[in-house]
Design a protein around this motif. Structure first.
Motif, PDB file in Angstrom:
ATOM      1  N   HIS A 169      72.094  43.864  31.390  1.00 54.75           N
ATOM      2  CA  HIS A 169      73.050  44.968  31.544  1.00 54.75           C
ATOM      3  C   HIS A 169      74.310  44.477  32.236  1.00 54.75           C
ATOM      4  O   HIS A 169      75.429  44.812  31.838  1.00 54.75           O
ATOM      5  N   ILE A 170      74.149  43.702  33.291  1.00 60.50           N
ATOM      6  CA  ILE A 170      75.289  43.197  34.050  1.00 60.50           C
ATOM      7  C   ILE A 170      76.152  42.296  33.176  1.00 60.50           C
ATOM      8  O   ILE A 170      77.392  42.317  33.261  1.00 60.50           O
ATOM      9  N   ASN A 171      75.522  41.518  32.303  1.00 63.70           N
ATOM     10  CA  ASN A 171      76.248  40.572  31.455  1.00 63.70           C
ATOM     11  C   ASN A 171      76.925  41.237  30.262  1.00 63.70           C
ATOM     12  O   ASN A 171      77.664  40.572  29.530  1.00 63.70           O
ATOM     13  N   SER A 172      76.680  42.520  30.056  1.00 65.50           N
ATOM     14  CA  SER A 172      77.232  43.240  28.908  1.00 65.50           C
ATOM     15  C   SER A 172      78.545  43.931  29.284  1.00 65.50           C
ATOM     16  O   SER A 172      79.016  43.842  30.416  1.00 65.50           O
ATOM     17  N   SER A 173      79.126  44.634  28.331  1.00 64.04           N
ATOM     18  CA  SER A 173      80.366  45.372  28.571  1.00 64.04           C
ATOM     19  C   SER A 173      80.047  46.813  28.954  1.00 64.04           C
ATOM     20  O   SER A 173      78.947  47.308  28.697  1.00 64.04           O
ATOM     21  N   GLN A 174      81.022  47.487  29.551  1.00 60.88           N
ATOM     22  CA  GLN A 174      80.823  48.878  29.952  1.00 60.88           C
ATOM     23  C   GLN A 174      80.645  49.789  28.752  1.00 60.88           C
ATOM     24  O   GLN A 174      80.076  50.872  28.873  1.00 60.88           O
ATOM     25  N   GLY A 175      81.122  49.369  27.588  1.00 64.45           N
ATOM     26  CA  GLY A 175      80.922  50.178  26.402  1.00 64.45           C
ATOM     27  C   GLY A 175      79.481  50.210  25.948  1.00 64.45           C
ATOM     28  O   GLY A 175      79.066  51.135  25.243  1.00 64.45           O
ATOM     29  N   ASP A 176      78.690  49.222  26.373  1.00 66.69           N
ATOM     30  CA  ASP A 176      77.280  49.153  25.996  1.00 66.69           C
ATOM     31  C   ASP A 176      76.359  49.724  27.056  1.00 66.69           C
ATOM     32  O   ASP A 176      75.255  50.183  26.744  1.00 66.69           O
ATOM     33  N   THR A 177      76.770  49.661  28.310  1.00 68.03           N
ATOM     34  CA  THR A 177      75.937  50.116  29.417  1.00 68.03           C
ATOM     35  C   THR A 177      76.819  50.417  30.619  1.00 68.03           C
ATOM     36  O   THR A 177      77.813  49.708  30.842  1.00 68.03           O
ATOM     37  N   PRO A 178      76.496  51.452  31.400  1.00 71.50           N
ATOM     38  CA  PRO A 178      77.317  51.724  32.587  1.00 71.50           C
ATOM     39  C   PRO A 178      77.286  50.601  33.615  1.00 71.50           C
ATOM     40  O   PRO A 178      78.153  50.530  34.488  1.00 71.50           O
ATOM     41  N   PHE A 179      76.292  49.705  33.500  1.00 70.70           N
ATOM     42  CA  PHE A 179      76.191  48.596  34.441  1.00 70.70           C
ATOM     43  C   PHE A 179      76.925  47.350  33.949  1.00 70.70           C
ATOM     44  O   PHE A 179      76.841  46.295  34.577  1.00 70.70           O
ATOM     45  N   GLY A 180      77.620  47.441  32.829  1.00 70.13           N
ATOM     46  CA  GLY A 180      78.290  46.284  32.275  1.00 70.13           C
ATOM     47  C   GLY A 180      79.466  45.827  33.120  1.00 70.13           C
ATOM     48  O   GLY A 180      80.201  46.637  33.685  1.00 70.13           O
ATOM     49  N   GLU A 255      70.495  35.977  35.634  1.00 70.79           N
ATOM     50  CA  GLU A 255      70.001  35.351  34.410  1.00 70.79           C
ATOM     51  C   GLU A 255      71.005  35.522  33.275  1.00 70.79           C
ATOM     52  O   GLU A 255      71.742  36.490  33.205  1.00 70.79           O
ATOM     53  N   GLU A 256      71.033  34.561  32.384  1.00 67.45           N
ATOM     54  CA  GLU A 256      71.949  34.608  31.260  1.00 67.45           C
ATOM     55  C   GLU A 256      71.445  35.579  30.186  1.00 67.45           C
ATOM     56  O   GLU A 256      70.286  35.976  30.185  1.00 67.45           O
ATOM     57  N   GLY A 257      72.337  35.912  29.263  1.00 71.44           N
ATOM     58  CA  GLY A 257      71.951  36.748  28.128  1.00 71.44           C
ATOM     59  C   GLY A 257      72.311  38.202  28.315  1.00 71.44           C
ATOM     60  O   GLY A 257      72.548  38.671  29.431  1.00 71.44           O
ATOM     61  N   GLU A 258      72.368  38.928  27.189  1.00 67.13           N
ATOM     62  CA  GLU A 258      72.737  40.340  27.205  1.00 67.13           C
ATOM     63  C   GLU A 258      71.591  41.233  26.733  1.00 67.13           C
ATOM     64  O   GLU A 258      71.811  42.311  26.188  1.00 67.13           O
ATOM     65  N   LYS A 259      70.373  40.797  26.937  1.00 63.56           N
ATOM     66  CA  LYS A 259      69.228  41.623  26.580  1.00 63.56           C
ATOM     67  C   LYS A 259      69.126  42.774  27.581  1.00 63.56           C
ATOM     68  O   LYS A 259      68.841  42.579  28.759  1.00 63.56           O
ATOM     69  N   ARG A 260      69.352  43.977  27.102  1.00 64.72           N
ATOM     70  CA  ARG A 260      69.384  45.145  27.984  1.00 64.72           C
ATOM     71  C   ARG A 260      68.041  45.872  27.918  1.00 64.72           C
ATOM     72  O   ARG A 260      67.684  46.437  26.889  1.00 64.72           O
ATOM     73  N   GLU A 261      67.324  45.825  29.003  1.00 60.51           N
ATOM     74  CA  GLU A 261      66.051  46.546  29.091  1.00 60.51           C
ATOM     75  C   GLU A 261      65.950  47.209  30.449  1.00 60.51           C
ATOM     76  O   GLU A 261      66.606  46.813  31.408  1.00 60.51           O
ATOM     77  N   MET A 262      65.139  48.235  30.510  1.00 59.18           N
ATOM     78  CA  MET A 262      64.843  48.899  31.776  1.00 59.18           C
ATOM     79  C   MET A 262      63.431  48.493  32.156  1.00 59.18           C
ATOM     80  O   MET A 262      62.454  48.871  31.498  1.00 59.18           O
ATOM     81  N   ILE A 263      63.324  47.695  33.198  1.00 60.78           N
ATOM     82  CA  ILE A 263      62.059  47.056  33.548  1.00 60.78           C
ATOM     83  C   ILE A 263      61.203  47.979  34.411  1.00 60.78           C
ATOM     84  O   ILE A 263      61.667  48.515  35.415  1.00 60.78           O
TER      85      ILE A 263
END
Length: 442
Positions: A169-180, A255-263
């Motif tokens: 989530h952190i590695n993504s953009s805000q358009g994909d997740t509020p945590f981007g 961690e690297e990558g843009e895999k967005r999951e809620m753990i």
């Protein structure tokens, strides 16, 4: 004359005191809390602000709606040295804050958050960066609110039920997740975040608190800020903010990558049956296969920079459980980060042991399990171990995925539909074979 001018200049130099740079403090407050609690919090904060220097100011913001509530300024002049005089000077701001406290209330209704003290921290931080009056000066930000993000408009990323966003989530953009945070410009000065947790904050476990604090620490780091305080001790937090204390050192690694999951973390009170018990070498009794109890399937692997996933459903009519759907009526998907691999790096959650536990009885003839190489790079494929526990016994099967790169979950639906796959990044697991029985269980 030259001697006189030199004397005057020297006198001016000796008596000159550089003007202090005004300090700005931002204070975010949740409107979704008990009015008395909000009032006490605001009074304590006002007391801290009255001790600041002339020219300093505190700007109070509704941290859910991102609206300014009031601005408290310390005026210049001897007449305003006492806290009482400073409060009187800011009486309109104090009145606005007390009205805000009186209007505060616990959330209710289907459109409001389910968390007491709810705030939208990512949006609040964006608001303060856009509205900071002194962008080049260090900024201390006090935020009174829950660490559990919960916005009904972003229900898929709610932390209310104990879920924690992955680093993707952190590695993504805000358009994909509020945590981007991708593409967001960092502030030009030091921003210290002091997160004041409500006294009512309840953690599922020490592990839960650890990973929530880890997430917000890495999130603020990625935004070019620093999580300087993370505590429900309001007195200590205000003292740290008043002194401009920085963030303590940490060993977290994004961690690297843009895999967005809620753990969903594995509950601490549940025994680690899959990973702590001895492996059964004998096949199960045939009469238990059609109605197995306490059924769990789990996955571990040996590639430190790879991400594997386990998918399973108890029968074809059920929804598939996996990282993107961590709870259904038939079971729960979680990760066990306390015992995560990677040579003891407990702060690296991506490769945590993955487990799916089913409720009720399961017909193992119908149980479907698929393993996927999601992301990463390896020169020789990935060695994995799948475990299955049922009726108090545990079986194990080694699985090798020969793919050298992950495929982002491609082909999962087809593997479940057909019950087979030729893809090198996937493996369809037959539970009966895993337990040492023929494929049809006869």
């Amino acid at each position: 004359m030259r001697i006189f001018l030199g004397f005057v200049l020297a006198l001016v130099w000796l008596t000159y005191t550089p003007a202090c740079v005004a300090k700005e403090t931002r204070i975010g407050v949740s409107p979704y809390a008990e009015p008395m609690q909000v009032r006490e919090t605001l009074i304590a904060t006002l007391q801290m602000l009255t001790e600041m220097e002339p020219g300093d100011e505190g700007i109070f913001v509704d941290a859910w709606h991102q609206r300014t509530i009031a601005t408290f300024r310390i005026p210049e002049g001897k007449a305003y040295r006492s806290p009482k005089a400073r409060l009187t000077y800011n009486r309109s701001a104090v009145a606005a804050l007390m009205r805000f406290a009186a209007a505060a209330r616990p959330p209710s209704g289907a459109t409001e958050p389910a968390v007491l003290g709810a705030i939208r921290l990512p949006q609040f931080l964006s608001h303060l960066v856009a509205n900071t009056t002194s962008p080049d000066e260090p900024l201390d930000v006090i935020v009174y609110g829950s660490p559990f993000y919960d916005d009904r408009l972003d229900g898929a990323v709610s932390m209310a039920s104990g879920l924690i966003p992955s680093d993707g989530h952190i590695n993504s953009s805000q358009g994909d997740t509020p945590f981007g945070t991708k593409g967001i410009a960092s502030p030009s000065s030091t921003v210290r975040i002091h997160l004041a947790l409500p006294p009512s904050t309840r953690w599922n476990s020490d592990q839960h608190r650890y990973f929530v604090q880890r997430f917000w620490t890495l999130y603020t780091d990625a935004r070019g800020m620093a999580l300087a305080s993370f505590t429900s001790d309001r007195t200590a937090l205000l003292s740290r903010a008043r002194q401009g204390k920085g963030a303590p050192s940490h060993g977290y690694t994004l961690e690297e990558g843009e895999k967005r999951e809620m753990i969903r973390l594995r509950p601490a009170e549940i025994p680690q049956r899959l990973y702590d018990t001895a492996i059964t070498t004998q096949p199960p009794a045939l009469d238990m296969i059609a109605a197995a109890t306490n059924v769990e399937v789990g996955l571990t692997w040996d590639c430190a920079h790879c991400d594997l996933d386990i998918y399973a459903r108890p029968h074809r009519q059920a929804e598939v459980l996996y990282f993107g759907r961590s709870e259904t009526p038939e079971g729960t998907h979680w990760k066990d980060h306390v015992r995560a691999p990677r040579g003891g790096r407990e702060n690296a959650p991506v490769n945590g042991y993955e487990t799916i536990a089913f409720t009720g009885t399961v017909n193992l003839h119908q149980l479907q399990v698929v393993i996927s190489f999601y992301s990463g790079l390896t020169l020789s494929g990935v060695q994995a171990e799948v475990r299955l526990s049922a009726n108090g016994q545990t079986w194990s099967q080694a699985v090798r995925l020969s793919a050298k790169t992950g495929k982002q979950g491609a082909g999962i639906a087809e593997a479940f539909d057909s019950g087979a796959t030729t893809a090198r990044h996937l493996a369809v697991i037959n539970p009966l074979v895993l337990m040492g029985l023929p494929p049809n269980g006869s």
